[in-house]
Write an enzyme that holds these catalytic residues in place. Structure first.
Site: not given
Length: 325
Positions: A184, A261, A290
């Protein structure tokens, strides 16, 4: 959108109240026009600085700044380390070394996401340690966990550089097999490190997971405001322009994403891969996943296959092309 505005007002109510009160005083002494201008400038300043509140969540959950789970919880051998960054902040790290021949094994520098602390990633790190048979250095950004300071884009980049310089000074690490990993927000930090001329030829492999092309792109995805397409770049306090930086990446690269996702579109992972300047690159789009890709059955096998393609003790330019989309 309502929840975002409510969160901002709750966290910035002191500043918002001061701005409104100050504008009222200016109106009283200087008139409507001056008061209106000051109010608009105050709101712009609040919204600009509020971007940090929307991106960085070091207090989620609330005890994340005072309690960091130790690797011993997962029976992992470790060192708890604090180093001083180039700009003078002390950041906290865990170094988890293989019990036997750590100096012959690959070593991963792990950059976590935008919430919590590195201790909350230890279940995943345990998988890296046991299934990939590697050493792991977990980095806790400034303003997170037990590290000093406050998070910022340039600050996180400096933390990553300082962590890299630290691991390159260790005599019990194979400096020719350094893996940079980021999930991320950590993916953006990892890409920045791997794209810098002074570091890119010293990195063996780059792995990014569920990461985005840029923060402005994510703002358009999440908020869905058409006006954001016209917003000048200088209005974004945090940019993390990963897509443009991928051209400068030279080491073998694996992009991991979840095909389902709902937060970071898988198309961003594909765009990063297409832009990648490395001769060896690979995409692992895990079906049905996800933002929990690391819990999927195929997750560790995908990483194992990627690492198996890399010749040991080889500089990045010696890698064969394994571009898979």
């Amino acid at each position: 959108m309502y929840n975002i505005l409510r969160a901002l007002l709750y966290r910035l109510w002191v500043v918002s109240t001061f701005t409104l009160f100050g504008s009222f005083l200016i109106f009283w002494f200087y008139g409507f026009i001056v008061a209106l201008v000051s109010l608009i400038l105050g709101i712009i300043g609040i919204l600009y600085n509020a971007q940090d509140l929307l991106l960085y969540y070091p207090n989620d959950p609330p005890d994340s700044r005072v309690f960091v789970l130790q690797p011993s919880t997962f029976k992992l051998p470790y060192e708890s380390i604090k180093i001083k960054t180039k700009d003078g902040f002390k950041i906290h790290m865990f170094l988890i070394l293989q019990a036997n021949d750590s100096h012959r094994k690959p070593s991963m520098i792990f950059f976590h996401g935008n919430a919590g602390n590195m201790g909350q990633r230890l279940a995943n790190v345990s998988g890296f340690y046991h299934k990939l048979n590697i050493n792991v250095l977990l980095v806790e950004y400034r303003g997170y966990g037990l590290s000093e300071g406050s998070p910022s884009e340039q600050g996180l980049y400096i933390d990553a550089q300082s962590a890299f310089e630290y691991i390159m000074q260790r005599s019990d690490i194979d400096h020719s097999q350094i893996i940079v990993f980021g999930r991320s927000l950590g993916g953006a930090v990892a890409i920045d490190l791997a794209s810098r001329p002074e570091y890119r030829d010293r990195i063996w492999a780059l792995i990014v997971e569920n990461t985005f092309t840029s923060i402005p792109d994510m703002a358009r995805v999440i908020l869905k405001w058409k006006c954001l397409s016209w917003l000048p770049m200088f209005c974004h306090k945090n940019k993390y322009m990963s897509l443009s930086k991928m051209r400068a990446v030279r080491c073998a690269t694996l992009v991991v994403c979840g095909s389902a996702d709902a937060l970071v579109p898988p198309s961003m992972g594909r765009a990063l891969l297409v832009r990648c300047g490395a001769a060896a690159s690979r995409l692992a789009a895990l079906p049905g996943a996800h933002d929990d890709t690391w819990t999927c059955a195929e997750y560790y096998p995908e990483l194992q296959r990627f690492l198996a393609l890399l010749p040991p003790h080889a500089p990045p330019h010696a890698l064969s092309a394994v571009h898979v989309v």
